[in-house]
Structure formats: C-alpha cells, structure tokens
Design an enzyme around this catalytic site. Sequence first.
Site, PDB file in Angstrom:
ATOM      1  N   MET A   1      20.378 -43.204  57.412  1.00 11.50           N
ATOM      2  CA  MET A   1      19.806 -44.518  57.143  1.00 11.50           C
ATOM      3  C   MET A   1      20.759 -45.365  56.306  1.00 11.50           C
ATOM      4  SD  MET A   1      15.698 -44.082  56.603  1.00 11.50           S
ATOM      5  CE  MET A   1      15.832 -43.034  55.168  1.00 11.50           C
ATOM      6  N   ASP A  20      28.944 -42.680  47.791  1.00 13.22           N
ATOM      7  CA  ASP A  20      28.343 -41.442  48.265  1.00 13.22           C
ATOM      8  C   ASP A  20      29.098 -40.248  47.699  1.00 13.22           C
ATOM      9  OD1 ASP A  20      27.273 -39.293  50.025  1.00 13.22           O
ATOM     10  OD2 ASP A  20      26.503 -40.965  51.196  1.00 13.22           O
ATOM     11  N   ASN A  73      19.480 -45.390  48.057  1.00  9.24           N
ATOM     12  CA  ASN A  73      19.111 -44.711  49.295  1.00  9.24           C
ATOM     13  C   ASN A  73      19.371 -43.211  49.265  1.00  9.24           C
ATOM     14  OD1 ASN A  73      18.643 -44.616  52.357  1.00  9.24           O
ATOM     15  ND2 ASN A  73      20.736 -43.865  52.180  1.00  9.24           N
ATOM     16  N   TYR A 138       9.483 -32.800  46.316  1.00  7.95           N
ATOM     17  CA  TYR A 138       9.884 -33.977  47.103  1.00  7.95           C
ATOM     18  C   TYR A 138       8.810 -35.047  46.999  1.00  7.95           C
ATOM     19  CZ  TYR A 138      11.707 -36.726  51.022  1.00  7.95           C
ATOM     20  OH  TYR A 138      12.223 -37.725  51.802  1.00  7.95           O
TER      21      TYR A 138
END
Length: 233
Positions: A1, A20, A73, A138
């Site tokens: 995504m 990242d 994200n 989670y």
Amino acid sequence: MGAAMALLFAREGATVVVADILEKAGRELAAAIAQSGARSEFLPLDVSREADWREAMTALMARHGRLDILVNNAGVSGALPDRLGVEDFDRLMAVNARGTFLGLKYGIEAMRQGGGGSIVNISSISGLVGQAFVHMGYNGAKAAIHVMTKAAAVQFGRDGIRVNSVHPGYMPPMRTSVTSADPALRERLMATIPLGRSGRPEEVASAVLFLASDEASYITGAELVVDGGFLAG
C-alpha cells in the site's frame, strides 16, 4: 500500500520522500518515481527507533525546508498462528503503535515550523473490531492508532495540523502475514464482504490522498473505512 500511495501522490505533483527499513525496495521505488519525472528520494527509517525518526526528519527539513503531508503507513501483520505470543505482541506494538506515535511526534514538530499540514495514519478494521485469526496485539496496536489520531487532531488543530486515520479491510496479504494468506481462509473471508472481493492498494491510496488534500480541509480526527462494506454487515 505504501508504494501505491507514493506513486499516486507523485502523479498528483507531490515531492515524495519514501522512508522504509527495506532499503533496496525503498530506493527502487524512489528511483522509479524519479524516472517518471516526479520528484522523489529515499531515506532509511526503522519506524520503531526514535533516533531514525530524528535523523530522517532532520535530513528532510534540511533538503526541503518543510513537511506538508505525512502518511504513517509502516506496519507488520498480526495474522499469526500463535495469538498469545509475547514477542509478537512487543513487535506489533513497537512497529505499529510506537512507530505511528513517533511519526506523529516528529511530523507535528516539523509541521508546526511550516504553519500546518496533514497527517494520515493507517489503522485497520482490526482497530475497530476483534477478529478470530488475528493476534490481539495487532487489534490493540491498530486501535491505539485510531485513538491517537483523534487525540492528535484535538491537541494540534490550533497549529493548523489535521490528523485522520484510514482503516483498510481485507487486502492482499502483507509480506508478514501467515494465517490470512491461507487460500481457504481468504475464501471464507471474501464471503463476508458485501462487495465480494478483497480491496486493492490503490483504493486505499485514493482515500489517503483525499484526506491529505485541501478538499478535506475541514476534516480532522475522522476515520475513513475502506473495507468493501464489511463493517456495515
């Protein structure tokens, strides 16, 4: 995504800084964006480490002078066979919840210098409901993102900073997914979705683009669910 978001924002004219822990993939994405004619670069970032955030944001501000949009994200999947693993819980919290908090901290500090901005946090339907096949860490981390979003919106709205969350439903399995990658389970999951299919990363990216844009200038502290109608059932 994240790649879909970066590509879409670049097409809309943004200068995209890809950050990242996966340096090879991140550099390749930034290079592909740059080759298309848009402005892009890569910065290494482990979102769970405050030192990495400090270094990345210092580099970004030195090169560009301002931060207008931040999308938190990065995340790891909770679709794990052992749903009571303590090490798994710690990792889910470190990357998903702590990583988002650190993004908020350093993003807000940078946006205050520039007079405002827009932050979009990627939560999940897992932050709104429980699920039988997902580690509760989670659910807890994604719920933390949901409520931190609202807290940040309330606390920093006067600084001209909008903060919203996007809650994807069932998407293609993440690289860290285990149980949700099982074809038999995915077939059962698809039967619970009114639109009858999994979502596409580009559909989430479009929701993020809207919330980040001036078209959403009076929207803050909100959650936008992108789940094919799953939670409506």
